[in-house]
Enzyme design. Structure first.
Site, short mmCIF file in Angstrom:
data_model
loop_
_atom_site.label_atom_id
_atom_site.label_comp_id
_atom_site.label_asym_id
_atom_site.label_seq_id
_atom_site.Cartn_x
_atom_site.Cartn_y
_atom_site.Cartn_z
N THR A 167 -6.75 1.41 3.22
CA THR A 167 -7.70 2.16 4.10
C THR A 167 -6.90 2.76 5.11
O THR A 167 -5.70 2.52 5.19
CB THR A 167 -8.72 1.35 4.53
OG1 THR A 167 -8.08 0.37 5.42
CG2 THR A 167 -9.76 0.47 3.40
N THR B 15 -6.69 3.81 8.26
CA THR B 15 -5.76 3.18 9.62
C THR B 15 -4.93 2.27 9.16
O THR B 15 -3.66 2.14 9.54
CB THR B 15 -6.85 2.78 10.62
OG1 THR B 15 -7.70 3.95 11.02
CG2 THR B 15 -6.24 2.40 12.05
N CYS B 16 -5.30 1.26 8.06
CA CYS B 16 -4.57 0.30 7.88
C CYS B 16 -3.14 0.68 7.08
O CYS B 16 -2.06 0.17 7.39
CB CYS B 16 -5.17 -0.73 6.96
SG CYS B 16 -6.79 -1.12 7.37
N SER B 17 -3.36 1.69 6.30
CA SER B 17 -1.93 2.45 5.48
C SER B 17 -1.07 3.24 6.24
O SER B 17 -0.23 3.50 6.06
CB SER B 17 -2.60 2.81 4.06
OG SER B 17 -3.01 1.83 3.34
#
Length: 159
Positions: free
Chosen positions: A45, A47-49
């Protein structure tokens, strides 16, 4: 009830992909160790990546220098976590933990309902530091934010 500083990490079983899917318990992860566990709403996703996992990859050596292990958790399966680790060039020693049924997220009281986004039950974005299974620091993000659970913020809390 949400876990608090001073509480023990609850018992739960997660999965990792090594030679096939392997179960790993919270006791195996935390007992006798200093661990920063950060959790993301989902692998791959935005922000996560783009920010969360890359920050821990970049600062991984700084955590190791402090004698602290690092674990990333998401409510995804072990195959997705392994693919995401490969995509993000995650060091072998950074644990990529699959909480596929949100068992640990729920036990921590840090689950969130993302069904409105087609994602089902997920984990809130957070980071915690535990020493021998006892939570010493806990940073939970407000919805849609990425500030307090970053690698830099957790390193600062360990200083």
């Amino acid at each position: 009830m949400t876990i608090q500083v001073g509480d023990r990490i609850p018992s739960a079983t997660l999965n990792v992909l090594k030679d096939g899917v392997q179960a790993i318990t919270t006791d195996e992860i935390f007992n006798g160790r200093k661990v920063v566990l950060f959790s993301v709403p989902g692998a791959f996703t935005p922000t996560c990546s783009a920010k969360h996992l890359p920050g821990y990859v970049e600062k991984f050596g700084a955590f190791k220098d402090k004698g602290v292990e690092v674990a990333c958790m998401a409510v995804n399966d072990a195959f997705v976590m392994k693919a995401w680790a490969k995509d993000q060039n995650v060091p072998e020693d950074l644990m990529m933990l699959a909480d596929g049924n949100a068992n640990l997220a729920r036990a921590l009281g840090l689950e969130m309902d993302a069904t409105a986004f087609g994602m089902g039950l997920r984990s809130k974005r957070f980071a915690l530091y535990a020493d021998d299974g006892v939570v010493k620091a806990l940073q939970v993000e407000a919805p849609g934010e990425f500030k307090v659970s970053s690698a830099d913020a957790m390193l600062e809390s360990l200083a």
